[in-house]
Design a protein around this motif. Structure first.
Motif, PDB file in Angstrom:
ATOM      1  N   TYR A 174     -14.955  -0.397  -9.445  1.00  0.00           N
ATOM      2  CA  TYR A 174     -13.516  -0.688  -9.473  1.00  0.00           C
ATOM      3  C   TYR A 174     -12.849   0.221 -10.484  1.00  0.00           C
ATOM      4  O   TYR A 174     -13.495   0.770 -11.382  1.00  0.00           O
ATOM      5  N   GLY A 175     -11.550   0.415 -10.334  1.00  0.00           N
ATOM      6  CA  GLY A 175     -10.821   1.301 -11.231  1.00  0.00           C
ATOM      7  C   GLY A 175      -9.326   1.129 -11.073  1.00  0.00           C
ATOM      8  O   GLY A 175      -8.854   0.208 -10.394  1.00  0.00           O
ATOM      9  N   ALA A 176      -8.591   2.035 -11.693  1.00  0.00           N
ATOM     10  CA  ALA A 176      -7.130   1.947 -11.651  1.00  0.00           C
ATOM     11  C   ALA A 176      -6.512   3.325 -11.813  1.00  0.00           C
ATOM     12  O   ALA A 176      -7.144   4.261 -12.309  1.00  0.00           O
ATOM     13  N   ILE A 177      -5.255   3.414 -11.393  1.00  0.00           N
ATOM     14  CA  ILE A 177      -4.482   4.654 -11.460  1.00  0.00           C
ATOM     15  C   ILE A 177      -3.136   4.340 -12.097  1.00  0.00           C
ATOM     16  O   ILE A 177      -2.455   3.393 -11.687  1.00  0.00           O
ATOM     17  N   LYS A 178      -2.753   5.126 -13.084  1.00  0.00           N
ATOM     18  CA  LYS A 178      -1.390   5.068 -13.611  1.00  0.00           C
ATOM     19  C   LYS A 178      -0.575   6.146 -12.893  1.00  0.00           C
ATOM     20  O   LYS A 178      -1.053   7.268 -12.687  1.00  0.00           O
ATOM     21  N   VAL A 179       0.644   5.803 -12.472  1.00  0.00           N
ATOM     22  CA  VAL A 179       1.493   6.764 -11.769  1.00  0.00           C
ATOM     23  C   VAL A 179       2.776   7.025 -12.541  1.00  0.00           C
ATOM     24  O   VAL A 179       3.188   6.226 -13.396  1.00  0.00           O
ATOM     25  N   ASN A 180       3.413   8.142 -12.220  1.00  0.00           N
ATOM     26  CA  ASN A 180       4.693   8.457 -12.834  1.00  0.00           C
ATOM     27  C   ASN A 180       5.776   7.517 -12.311  1.00  0.00           C
ATOM     28  O   ASN A 180       5.749   7.092 -11.160  1.00  0.00           O
ATOM     29  N   GLY A 181       6.733   7.183 -13.146  1.00  0.00           N
ATOM     30  CA  GLY A 181       7.800   6.280 -12.747  1.00  0.00           C
ATOM     31  C   GLY A 181       7.356   4.828 -12.759  1.00  0.00           C
ATOM     32  O   GLY A 181       6.283   4.481 -13.270  1.00  0.00           O
ATOM     33  N   SER A 182       8.189   3.962 -12.182  1.00  0.00           N
ATOM     34  CA  SER A 182       7.904   2.522 -12.117  1.00  0.00           C
ATOM     35  C   SER A 182       8.177   1.987 -10.712  1.00  0.00           C
ATOM     36  O   SER A 182       8.994   1.075 -10.529  1.00  0.00           O
ATOM     37  N   PRO A 183       7.509   2.538  -9.701  1.00  0.00           N
ATOM     38  CA  PRO A 183       7.799   2.125  -8.320  1.00  0.00           C
ATOM     39  C   PRO A 183       7.507   0.662  -8.036  1.00  0.00           C
ATOM     40  O   PRO A 183       8.100   0.070  -7.125  1.00  0.00           O
ATOM     41  N   GLY A 184       6.601   0.052  -8.814  1.00  0.00           N
ATOM     42  CA  GLY A 184       6.270  -1.345  -8.594  1.00  0.00           C
ATOM     43  C   GLY A 184       7.449  -2.286  -8.765  1.00  0.00           C
ATOM     44  O   GLY A 184       7.455  -3.389  -8.208  1.00  0.00           O
ATOM     45  N   ASN A 185       8.460  -1.860  -9.521  1.00  0.00           N
ATOM     46  CA  ASN A 185       9.648  -2.711  -9.674  1.00  0.00           C
ATOM     47  C   ASN A 185      10.342  -2.902  -8.330  1.00  0.00           C
ATOM     48  O   ASN A 185      10.960  -3.949  -8.085  1.00  0.00           O
ATOM     49  N   ASN A 186      10.263  -1.901  -7.457  1.00  0.00           N
ATOM     50  CA  ASN A 186      10.868  -1.994  -6.128  1.00  0.00           C
ATOM     51  C   ASN A 186       9.893  -2.550  -5.095  1.00  0.00           C
ATOM     52  O   ASN A 186      10.268  -3.373  -4.256  1.00  0.00           O
ATOM     53  N   THR A 187       8.653  -2.088  -5.140  1.00  0.00           N
ATOM     54  CA  THR A 187       7.678  -2.516  -4.134  1.00  0.00           C
ATOM     55  C   THR A 187       7.142  -3.919  -4.395  1.00  0.00           C
ATOM     56  O   THR A 187       6.677  -4.591  -3.479  1.00  0.00           O
ATOM     57  N   GLY A 188       7.236  -4.371  -5.654  1.00  0.00           N
ATOM     58  CA  GLY A 188       6.560  -5.592  -6.067  1.00  0.00           C
ATOM     59  C   GLY A 188       5.108  -5.303  -6.377  1.00  0.00           C
ATOM     60  O   GLY A 188       4.647  -4.154  -6.267  1.00  0.00           O
TER      61      GLY A 188
END
Length: 303
Positions: free
Chosen positions: A186-200
């Motif tokens: 298992y793992g994770a990725i950090k992305v630029n911006g904050s798209p989760g605020n829109n996508t949930g």
């Protein structure tokens, strides 16, 4: 008086063996130690299996899109791990993909500097800028850390309703990166911006207080046997609950590695209890959200 040194010698050998074993264990490290593509290592404070159930609730987001952006280029993706159709294929296509939780489900396009191929995976948001996925989607045993990962939340064929985002940091644990142990895939990725605020984003929770076997669950992702960039889902009960894995007969296919294995809880909404990793002829399986997994996801989310 005759002095016998044999017992002392035996004790010394035993002591030396213990010390060597301890040193080897310390050198290998805790398999749940967090590691990142930047070389950082961090020992998350795990309180053991007796810890009470841990919960992080889902968030449905604003739903705000970017005007249904489209992209004409279609990349042929290869699968990193096998997944299986168990009997008749009962997956259904998700369209549109802008309702939650599908909006928070992410197609991942993965490249490694040591490979000329482009690989497909799936992930899911757990906060504004953190995507959880399988460990083998961020770290490959032959090629090391991914060189680039592009994330397209809620993609629907050629439509990118929330745009696409570049991975800025990748995380996994030593049990996967150093040992290739599938129990720690298992793992994770950090992305630029904050798209989760829109996508949930999905919730995630441990199930140590009761066995999830028999619990209704879904696996949703981006299989590479279907139309490029299309999202598919299937729902079936959890088949069995093992220490590190959950198994299920839910239909999946390659490139769905990293998909959320989730249940719609009354208190936390659409909530992941495992991360899909691979399949076989009789069942598919995912890394179970244990206390250690929960703690690492929480730590990565806070970075």
């Amino acid at each position: 008086m005759k002095v016998v040194f044999k017992p002392l010698l035996s004790f010394s050998v035993i002591l030396l063996s213990v010390l060597l074993f301890t040193a080897a264990a310390e050198a290998k490290g805790n398999p749940q130690t967090s590691v990142s593509s930047s070389g950082e290592e961090f020992e998350v404070n795990h309180n053991g299996p007796s810890k009470t159930q841990q919960i992080s609730p889902a968030f449905e987001g604003t739903g705000r899109t970017k005007g249904q952006l489209t992209e004409n280029s279609q990349v042929s993706l290869k699968s990193l791990k096998p997944s299986s159709i168990i009997g008749t294929d009962e997956r259904i296509r998700i369209s549109p993909t802008t309702s939650f939780p599908y909006s928070a489900t992410v197609q991942l396009t993965v490249k490694y500097s040591g490979s000329s191929s482009t690989f497909g995976c799936t992930g899911f948001f757990v906060n504004p800028n953190t995507i959880v996925t399988a460990g083998h989607c961020v770290y490959d045993q032959d090629n090391g850390w991914a060189s680039t990962i592009t994330a397209a939340p809620g993609r629907n064929g050629s439509s990118y309703p929330y745009g696409s985002y570049s991975g800025t940091m990748f995380y996994s644990v030593k049990g996967w990166t150093e040992s290739g142990d599938t129990n720690y895939d298992y793992g994770a990725i950090k992305v630029n911006g904050s798209p989760g605020n829109n996508t949930g984003w999905y919730g995630y929770r441990t199930t140590n207080s009761s066995s999830p076997a028999g619990l209704s669950s879904s696996v949703t992702g981006y299989p590479c046997d279907k139309v490029s960039g299309s999202m598919w889902s299937d729902s079936k009960p959890i088949r069995s609950a093992e220490t590190y894995k959950l198994t299920y007969t839910t239909d999946t296919f390659g490139c769905q590695s990293g998909s959320p294995v989730y249940h719609n809880y009354s208190d936390t909404g659409q909530t992941a209890i495992a991360i899909h990793t691979n399949g076989g002829s009789s069942y598919n399986q995912g890394t179970r959200v244990t206390n250690n997994v929960f703690d690492n996801i929480k730590y990565w989310s806070n970075q």
